[in-house]
Design a protein around this motif. Sequence first.
Motif, short mmCIF file in Angstrom:
data_model
loop_
_atom_site.label_atom_id
_atom_site.label_comp_id
_atom_site.label_asym_id
_atom_site.label_seq_id
_atom_site.Cartn_x
_atom_site.Cartn_y
_atom_site.Cartn_z
N VAL A 1 0.83 -1.21 0.00
CA VAL A 1 0.00 0.00 0.00
C VAL A 1 0.87 1.26 0.00
N ASP A 2 0.85 1.94 -1.12
CA ASP A 2 1.47 3.24 -1.34
C ASP A 2 2.95 3.30 -0.98
N ASN A 3 3.69 2.37 -1.56
CA ASN A 3 5.14 2.44 -1.54
C ASN A 3 5.67 1.59 -2.68
N ALA A 4 6.92 1.80 -3.04
CA ALA A 4 7.52 1.11 -4.18
C ALA A 4 8.90 0.58 -3.79
N PRO A 5 9.39 -0.45 -4.49
CA PRO A 5 10.68 -1.04 -4.16
C PRO A 5 11.85 -0.24 -4.73
N VAL A 6 11.95 1.01 -4.34
CA VAL A 6 13.00 1.90 -4.84
C VAL A 6 13.54 2.74 -3.70
N ARG B 1 -2.07 2.23 -4.79
CA ARG B 1 -1.46 3.55 -4.62
C ARG B 1 -2.53 4.64 -4.57
N GLY B 2 -2.24 5.66 -3.78
CA GLY B 2 -3.10 6.83 -3.72
C GLY B 2 -2.79 7.76 -4.88
N VAL C 1 4.40 6.39 -5.32
CA VAL C 1 4.47 5.38 -6.39
C VAL C 1 4.23 6.07 -7.74
N PRO C 2 5.17 6.88 -8.20
CA PRO C 2 4.99 7.52 -9.50
C PRO C 2 5.08 6.49 -10.62
N ASP C 3 4.59 6.87 -11.81
CA ASP C 3 4.55 5.95 -12.93
C ASP C 3 5.93 5.39 -13.28
N GLU C 4 6.98 6.18 -13.05
CA GLU C 4 8.31 5.72 -13.43
C GLU C 4 8.82 4.57 -12.56
N THR C 5 8.12 4.29 -11.45
CA THR C 5 8.53 3.14 -10.64
C THR C 5 7.91 1.83 -11.13
N ILE C 6 6.94 1.89 -12.04
CA ILE C 6 6.23 0.68 -12.47
C ILE C 6 7.16 -0.35 -13.11
N PRO C 7 8.11 0.05 -13.98
CA PRO C 7 9.01 -0.97 -14.54
C PRO C 7 9.83 -1.71 -13.48
N ILE C 8 10.30 -1.01 -12.47
CA ILE C 8 11.10 -1.67 -11.43
C ILE C 8 10.21 -2.58 -10.57
N ILE C 9 8.97 -2.16 -10.34
CA ILE C 9 8.02 -3.04 -9.64
C ILE C 9 7.87 -4.34 -10.40
N GLY C 10 7.74 -4.23 -11.73
CA GLY C 10 7.57 -5.42 -12.55
C GLY C 10 8.78 -6.33 -12.55
N ARG C 11 9.96 -5.77 -12.38
CA ARG C 11 11.17 -6.61 -12.33
C ARG C 11 11.23 -7.39 -11.02
N PHE C 12 10.89 -6.75 -9.92
CA PHE C 12 10.87 -7.44 -8.63
C PHE C 12 9.69 -8.40 -8.50
N PHE C 13 8.53 -7.94 -9.01
CA PHE C 13 7.26 -8.65 -8.80
C PHE C 13 6.55 -8.82 -10.14
N PRO C 14 7.00 -9.80 -10.96
CA PRO C 14 6.47 -9.91 -12.33
C PRO C 14 4.99 -10.21 -12.41
N LEU C 15 4.37 -10.72 -11.35
CA LEU C 15 2.94 -11.02 -11.38
C LEU C 15 2.11 -9.94 -10.67
N PHE C 16 2.63 -8.72 -10.62
CA PHE C 16 1.93 -7.67 -9.86
C PHE C 16 0.73 -7.12 -10.62
N ARG C 17 -0.23 -6.61 -9.84
CA ARG C 17 -1.33 -5.81 -10.36
C ARG C 17 -1.28 -4.44 -9.67
N MET C 18 -1.74 -3.42 -10.37
CA MET C 18 -1.77 -2.07 -9.79
C MET C 18 -3.22 -1.63 -9.63
N ASP D 1 -5.32 1.84 -8.43
CA ASP D 1 -5.30 3.24 -8.03
C ASP D 1 -6.56 3.57 -7.23
N ILE D 2 -6.39 4.25 -6.12
CA ILE D 2 -7.51 4.71 -5.31
C ILE D 2 -7.36 6.22 -5.12
N GLU D 3 -8.45 6.93 -5.28
CA GLU D 3 -8.41 8.39 -5.19
C GLU D 3 -8.23 8.82 -3.74
N SER D 4 -6.97 8.99 -3.34
CA SER D 4 -6.66 9.36 -1.96
C SER D 4 -5.24 9.89 -1.91
#
Length: 248
Positions: free
Chosen positions: A93-98, A195-196, A202-219, A221-224
């Motif tokens: 919840v609202d953090n990225a592996p960076v 992500r809020g 969790v900006p969009d530019e972190t999505i590729p690195i999320i996919g490298r760590f967690f290839p089966l991830f889903r995203m 977005d919640i308005e918050s």
Amino acid sequence: MHGLFGSKQNHRSISKALAKDLNTPVYALDLRNHGDSPHVKRHDYLSMASDVTHFINSHNLESPILVGHSMGAKTAMAVALQHPSLVSRIIVVDNAPVEAGLASSFPRYIQAMRKIEDSKLTKQAEADEILENYGGEKSLAVRQFLLTNLTRTHGSNVLRWRVPVQVLQNALDNMGGFPFHPDKERFEKPALFVRGTMSHYVPDETIPIIGRFFPLFRMKDIESGHWVISEKPHDFKDAVIEFMTPDE
């Protein structure tokens, strides 16, 4: 698993709701140096992941699902990357592996908390005033969240912090880091990233690195803002239940 300055009490309501709707036990943890857990000088993601791993093993939990917000989110990711066979899936919840600096508000909170501690206050309203004026936090909800860490010294009216402020101040750089590399560690099981939309963690530019760590991830977005679970508990619960429901 809660975020910085939080505790297991933060997610009491959502934990009960998920336990009921998913018909499964839910364990809400106090991470080290928070809530009722011990105070220790070392405060980083490897040590917190070790604590959570010990909890899983000591309670004989089989294939648990880890849910974490903010600091707790990176802790959940750390456990999954270190011990992928131990965990069935994770909800981040609202953090990225960076590596990313914490919001500038956190150092301000620490300074205000130190001032409150040094002032030996007896009234919570006085502490609230310091957080607002000296700490620069205008949101009443955030100030109330921070003030849940205030307690009274045994046999005295003086307010003190339940968390070790100096230890957490020293650990702020660790909280912005992430001690893993996607070429070395990977979690190839389901992962939900919530992500809020009004948060910067969790900006969009972190999505590729999320996919490298967690290839089966889903995203999802919640308005918050950053406090997704407390701001939009129903939307968060729906996202978790959808993630946990097997595909037809």
